[in-house]
Motif scaffolding. Structure first.
Motif, PDB file in Angstrom:
ATOM      1  N   ASP A   6       0.863  -1.185   0.000  1.00 56.83           N
ATOM      2  CA  ASP A   6       0.000   0.000   0.000  1.00 56.83           C
ATOM      3  C   ASP A   6       0.901   1.236   0.000  1.00 56.83           C
ATOM      4  O   ASP A   6       1.045   1.918   1.021  1.00 56.83           O
ATOM      5  CB  ASP A   6      -0.872  -0.055   1.271  1.00 56.83           C
ATOM      6  CG  ASP A   6      -2.152   0.760   1.159  1.00 56.83           C
ATOM      7  OD1 ASP A   6      -2.539   1.110   0.035  1.00 56.83           O
ATOM      8  OD2 ASP A   6      -2.780   1.016   2.208  1.00 56.83           O
ATOM      9  N   LYS A  87      -9.910   1.684  -8.470  1.00 54.81           N
ATOM     10  CA  LYS A  87     -10.423   1.728  -7.092  1.00 54.81           C
ATOM     11  C   LYS A  87     -11.523   2.782  -7.013  1.00 54.81           C
ATOM     12  O   LYS A  87     -11.298   3.954  -7.336  1.00 54.81           O
ATOM     13  CB  LYS A  87      -9.299   2.103  -6.123  1.00 54.81           C
ATOM     14  CG  LYS A  87      -8.418   0.929  -5.720  1.00 54.81           C
ATOM     15  CD  LYS A  87      -7.354   1.381  -4.731  1.00 54.81           C
ATOM     16  CE  LYS A  87      -7.874   1.517  -3.335  1.00 54.81           C
ATOM     17  NZ  LYS A  87      -6.882   2.168  -2.439  1.00 54.81           N
ATOM     18  N   ARG A 136      -9.483   1.588  10.446  1.00 55.94           N
ATOM     19  CA  ARG A 136     -10.504   2.647  10.562  1.00 55.94           C
ATOM     20  C   ARG A 136     -11.794   2.082  11.151  1.00 55.94           C
ATOM     21  O   ARG A 136     -12.502   2.770  11.879  1.00 55.94           O
ATOM     22  CB  ARG A 136     -10.765   3.272   9.192  1.00 55.94           C
ATOM     23  CG  ARG A 136      -9.569   4.017   8.630  1.00 55.94           C
ATOM     24  CD  ARG A 136     -10.005   4.867   7.475  1.00 55.94           C
ATOM     25  NE  ARG A 136      -8.907   5.291   6.632  1.00 55.94           N
ATOM     26  CZ  ARG A 136      -8.973   6.311   5.800  1.00 55.94           C
ATOM     27  NH1 ARG A 136     -10.083   7.012   5.688  1.00 55.94           N
ATOM     28  NH2 ARG A 136      -7.944   6.640   5.049  1.00 55.94           N
TER      29      ARG A 136
END
Ligand code: E4P
Length: 224
Positions: A6, A87, A136
Protein backbone atom coordinates in the motif's frame (compact mmCIF):
# COMPACT_ATOMS: atom_id res chain seq x y z
CA UNK A 1 -3.41 -15.40 0.25
CA UNK A 2 -2.26 -12.27 -1.59
CA UNK A 3 0.12 -9.72 -0.09
CA UNK A 4 0.02 -6.24 -1.58
CA UNK A 5 2.01 -3.07 -0.96
CA UNK A 6 0.00 0.00 0.00
CA UNK A 7 2.47 2.60 -1.23
CA UNK A 8 3.36 4.64 -4.31
CA UNK A 9 6.99 5.03 -3.34
CA UNK A 10 9.15 3.64 -6.16
CA UNK A 11 12.11 2.89 -3.91
CA UNK A 12 9.95 0.98 -1.42
CA UNK A 13 8.26 -0.97 -4.20
CA UNK A 14 11.58 -1.83 -5.92
CA UNK A 15 13.05 -3.02 -2.63
CA UNK A 16 10.10 -5.02 -1.32
CA UNK A 17 9.15 -6.63 -4.61
CA UNK A 18 12.45 -8.53 -4.26
CA UNK A 19 11.67 -9.63 -0.69
CA UNK A 20 7.92 -10.21 -0.43
CA UNK A 21 5.77 -12.23 -2.86
CA UNK A 22 4.00 -9.05 -3.96
CA UNK A 23 0.62 -9.78 -5.56
CA UNK A 24 -0.14 -6.13 -6.19
CA UNK A 25 0.32 -2.46 -5.37
CA UNK A 26 -2.44 -0.21 -4.09
CA UNK A 27 -2.61 3.51 -3.48
CA UNK A 28 -5.07 6.31 -2.91
CA UNK A 29 -4.81 10.09 -3.32
CA UNK A 30 -3.47 10.50 0.25
CA UNK A 31 -0.72 7.96 -0.43
CA UNK A 32 0.09 9.68 -3.74
CA UNK A 33 0.33 13.03 -1.90
CA UNK A 34 3.30 11.68 0.07
CA UNK A 35 5.29 11.44 -3.18
CA UNK A 36 5.19 15.23 -3.64
CA UNK A 37 5.12 16.73 -7.14
CA UNK A 38 5.08 13.80 -9.53
CA UNK A 39 3.82 13.18 -13.01
CA UNK A 40 0.97 10.92 -11.88
CA UNK A 41 0.62 8.75 -14.98
CA UNK A 42 4.37 8.40 -15.54
CA UNK A 43 4.74 7.48 -11.88
CA UNK A 44 2.04 4.80 -12.11
CA UNK A 45 3.65 3.46 -15.29
CA UNK A 46 6.94 3.20 -13.39
CA UNK A 47 5.19 1.15 -10.71
CA UNK A 48 3.80 -1.13 -13.41
CA UNK A 49 7.30 -1.53 -14.87
CA UNK A 50 8.61 -2.63 -11.49
CA UNK A 51 5.83 -5.09 -10.64
CA UNK A 52 5.00 -6.32 -14.15
CA UNK A 53 1.64 -7.62 -15.29
CA UNK A 54 1.67 -10.71 -13.06
CA UNK A 55 0.98 -8.37 -10.12
CA UNK A 56 -2.11 -6.19 -9.95
CA UNK A 57 -1.99 -2.40 -9.89
CA UNK A 58 -4.89 -0.65 -8.13
CA UNK A 59 -5.39 3.06 -8.86
CA UNK A 60 -8.12 5.15 -7.24
CA UNK A 61 -10.47 7.61 -8.91
CA UNK A 62 -10.52 11.11 -7.46
CA UNK A 63 -13.76 12.60 -8.80
CA UNK A 64 -16.85 12.53 -6.59
CA UNK A 65 -19.48 12.55 -9.34
CA UNK A 66 -20.60 9.55 -11.39
CA UNK A 67 -19.48 11.09 -14.68
CA UNK A 68 -16.24 12.24 -13.10
CA UNK A 69 -15.46 8.78 -11.75
CA UNK A 70 -16.05 7.18 -15.14
CA UNK A 71 -13.90 9.85 -16.81
CA UNK A 72 -11.12 9.28 -14.23
CA UNK A 73 -11.32 5.53 -14.84
CA UNK A 74 -11.14 6.01 -18.60
CA UNK A 75 -8.11 8.26 -18.26
CA UNK A 76 -6.34 5.84 -15.89
CA UNK A 77 -6.94 2.92 -18.24
CA UNK A 78 -5.81 4.81 -21.34
CA UNK A 79 -2.79 6.52 -19.76
CA UNK A 80 -1.48 3.62 -17.65
CA UNK A 81 -2.83 0.34 -19.07
CA UNK A 82 -6.10 -1.51 -19.40
CA UNK A 83 -5.23 -4.10 -16.74
CA UNK A 84 -5.36 -1.59 -13.88
CA UNK A 85 -7.89 -2.22 -11.13
CA UNK A 86 -9.91 0.96 -10.76
CA UNK A 87 -10.42 1.73 -7.09
CA UNK A 88 -13.82 3.26 -6.47
CA UNK A 89 -15.11 4.24 -3.01
CA UNK A 90 -18.41 2.54 -2.19
CA UNK A 91 -20.59 5.63 -1.82
CA UNK A 92 -23.97 5.68 -3.61
CA UNK A 93 -22.33 7.42 -6.55
CA UNK A 94 -19.35 5.06 -6.42
CA UNK A 95 -21.58 2.00 -6.43
CA UNK A 96 -23.28 3.25 -9.56
CA UNK A 97 -19.86 3.74 -11.17
CA UNK A 98 -18.77 0.25 -10.09
CA UNK A 99 -21.83 -1.30 -11.79
CA UNK A 100 -21.09 0.60 -14.98
CA UNK A 101 -17.38 -0.19 -14.97
CA UNK A 102 -18.11 -3.90 -14.49
CA UNK A 103 -20.61 -3.71 -17.37
CA UNK A 104 -17.72 -2.38 -19.47
CA UNK A 105 -15.48 -5.27 -18.35
CA UNK A 106 -13.12 -3.09 -16.30
CA UNK A 107 -11.22 -4.51 -13.30
CA UNK A 108 -12.66 -2.90 -10.16
CA UNK A 109 -11.59 -2.66 -6.53
CA UNK A 110 -14.40 -1.35 -4.35
CA UNK A 111 -12.78 0.67 -1.59
CA UNK A 112 -13.53 2.77 1.52
CA UNK A 113 -15.58 -0.07 2.97
CA UNK A 114 -16.53 0.50 6.61
CA UNK A 115 -19.66 -1.66 6.81
CA UNK A 116 -20.85 -5.12 5.84
CA UNK A 117 -23.71 -3.61 3.87
CA UNK A 118 -21.33 -1.64 1.62
CA UNK A 119 -19.45 -4.90 1.05
CA UNK A 120 -22.62 -6.89 0.26
CA UNK A 121 -23.63 -4.30 -2.33
CA UNK A 122 -20.16 -4.24 -3.91
CA UNK A 123 -20.16 -8.06 -4.06
CA UNK A 124 -23.57 -7.96 -5.77
CA UNK A 125 -22.18 -5.34 -8.18
CA UNK A 126 -19.47 -7.89 -9.06
CA UNK A 127 -16.47 -5.87 -7.87
CA UNK A 128 -13.30 -7.94 -8.29
CA UNK A 129 -11.94 -6.89 -4.91
CA UNK A 130 -13.61 -5.25 -1.91
CA UNK A 131 -11.38 -3.30 0.48
CA UNK A 132 -12.60 -3.14 4.08
CA UNK A 133 -10.64 -0.56 6.11
CA UNK A 134 -9.57 -2.65 9.09
CA UNK A 135 -7.97 -0.05 11.37
CA UNK A 136 -10.50 2.65 10.56
CA UNK A 137 -13.34 0.22 11.36
CA UNK A 138 -11.74 -0.68 14.69
CA UNK A 139 -11.36 3.04 15.46
CA UNK A 140 -15.12 3.34 14.99
CA UNK A 141 -15.70 0.52 17.48
CA UNK A 142 -16.78 -1.83 14.75
CA UNK A 143 -15.52 -5.43 14.83
CA UNK A 144 -13.48 -5.60 11.62
CA UNK A 145 -12.77 -9.31 11.97
CA UNK A 146 -16.45 -10.21 12.40
CA UNK A 147 -17.33 -8.00 9.42
CA UNK A 148 -14.71 -9.68 7.21
CA UNK A 149 -15.95 -13.12 8.28
CA UNK A 150 -19.48 -12.18 7.20
CA UNK A 151 -18.21 -10.69 3.93
CA UNK A 152 -16.43 -13.94 3.19
CA UNK A 153 -19.61 -15.92 4.06
CA UNK A 154 -21.59 -13.72 1.67
CA UNK A 155 -19.07 -14.43 -1.10
CA UNK A 156 -19.43 -18.17 -0.45
CA UNK A 157 -23.24 -17.99 -0.16
CA UNK A 158 -23.55 -16.19 -3.47
CA UNK A 159 -20.74 -18.13 -5.14
CA UNK A 160 -19.15 -14.79 -6.11
CA UNK A 161 -15.72 -14.24 -7.60
CA UNK A 162 -15.10 -11.14 -5.45
CA UNK A 163 -12.02 -11.24 -3.22
CA UNK A 164 -11.62 -9.44 0.08
CA UNK A 165 -8.58 -7.15 0.00
CA UNK A 166 -8.27 -5.95 3.58
CA UNK A 167 -6.62 -2.53 3.93
CA UNK A 168 -5.85 0.23 6.43
CA UNK A 169 -3.51 -1.53 8.84
CA UNK A 170 -1.48 -0.09 11.67
CA UNK A 171 0.13 -3.29 12.94
CA UNK A 172 0.91 -6.91 12.07
CA UNK A 173 -1.70 -8.28 14.48
CA UNK A 174 -4.42 -6.56 12.45
CA UNK A 175 -3.11 -8.12 9.21
CA UNK A 176 -3.04 -11.61 10.74
CA UNK A 177 -6.52 -11.09 12.09
CA UNK A 178 -7.91 -9.93 8.72
CA UNK A 179 -6.42 -12.93 6.91
CA UNK A 180 -7.52 -15.41 9.58
CA UNK A 181 -11.05 -13.94 9.55
CA UNK A 182 -11.37 -14.64 5.83
CA UNK A 183 -9.67 -11.91 3.80
CA UNK A 184 -8.15 -13.33 0.58
CA UNK A 185 -5.64 -10.50 0.36
CA UNK A 186 -4.15 -7.75 2.49
CA UNK A 187 -2.47 -4.52 1.44
CA UNK A 188 -0.03 -2.87 3.81
CA UNK A 189 2.65 -0.22 4.03
CA UNK A 190 6.25 -1.38 4.23
CA UNK A 191 6.31 -0.22 7.88
CA UNK A 192 4.11 -3.23 8.70
CA UNK A 193 6.51 -5.64 6.96
CA UNK A 194 9.47 -4.05 8.76
CA UNK A 195 7.56 -4.37 12.04
CA UNK A 196 7.02 -8.06 11.38
CA UNK A 197 10.76 -8.70 11.08
CA UNK A 198 11.82 -6.39 13.89
CA UNK A 199 11.45 -9.22 16.42
CA UNK A 200 15.05 -9.52 17.78
CA UNK A 201 14.62 -13.30 18.25
CA UNK A 202 14.69 -13.77 14.47
CA UNK A 203 18.10 -12.12 14.01
CA UNK A 204 19.41 -13.77 17.19
CA UNK A 205 18.55 -17.21 15.78
CA UNK A 206 20.33 -16.39 12.51
CA UNK A 207 23.42 -15.13 14.35
CA UNK A 208 23.50 -18.14 16.71
CA UNK A 209 23.38 -20.59 13.79
CA UNK A 210 26.15 -18.74 12.01
CA UNK A 211 28.31 -18.58 15.13
CA UNK A 212 27.92 -22.32 15.77
CA UNK A 213 28.81 -23.16 12.17
CA UNK A 214 31.84 -20.88 12.31
CA UNK A 215 33.01 -22.46 15.59
CA UNK A 216 33.32 -25.85 13.89
CA UNK A 217 34.12 -24.91 10.28
CA UNK A 218 35.94 -21.59 10.66
CA UNK A 219 33.79 -19.91 8.03
CA UNK A 220 30.42 -18.16 7.87
CA UNK A 221 29.14 -19.92 4.75
CA UNK A 222 28.90 -23.46 3.40
CA UNK A 223 29.94 -22.26 -0.05
CA UNK A 224 33.67 -21.89 0.43
C1 E4P B 1 -5.94 1.16 0.48
O1 E4P B 1 -5.30 1.57 -0.46
C2 E4P B 1 -6.57 2.07 1.46
O2 E4P B 1 -6.91 3.25 0.79
C3 E4P B 1 -5.62 2.36 2.60
O3 E4P B 1 -5.13 1.14 3.12
C4 E4P B 1 -6.23 3.21 3.70
O4 E4P B 1 -5.29 3.27 4.73
P1 E4P B 1 -5.37 4.34 5.93
O5 E4P B 1 -6.55 4.01 6.78
O6 E4P B 1 -4.07 4.15 6.66
O7 E4P B 1 -5.47 5.69 5.31
Amino acid sequence: MEFMLDTANLEEISTFVKIVPVAGVTSNPSIIKKEGEINFFEHMKSIRQIIGFESSLHVQVVAETYGGMLADAKMILSQIDDQVYIKVPVSQVGLRAIKELKKQGVNVTATAIYTKFQAYLAIAAKADYIAPYFNRMENLNSDACEAITEMSREIERTNSQTKILAASFKNVKQVNSALECGAHAATMGVDIINQAFANPSIQKAVTDFSTDWQAVNGDTTIAT
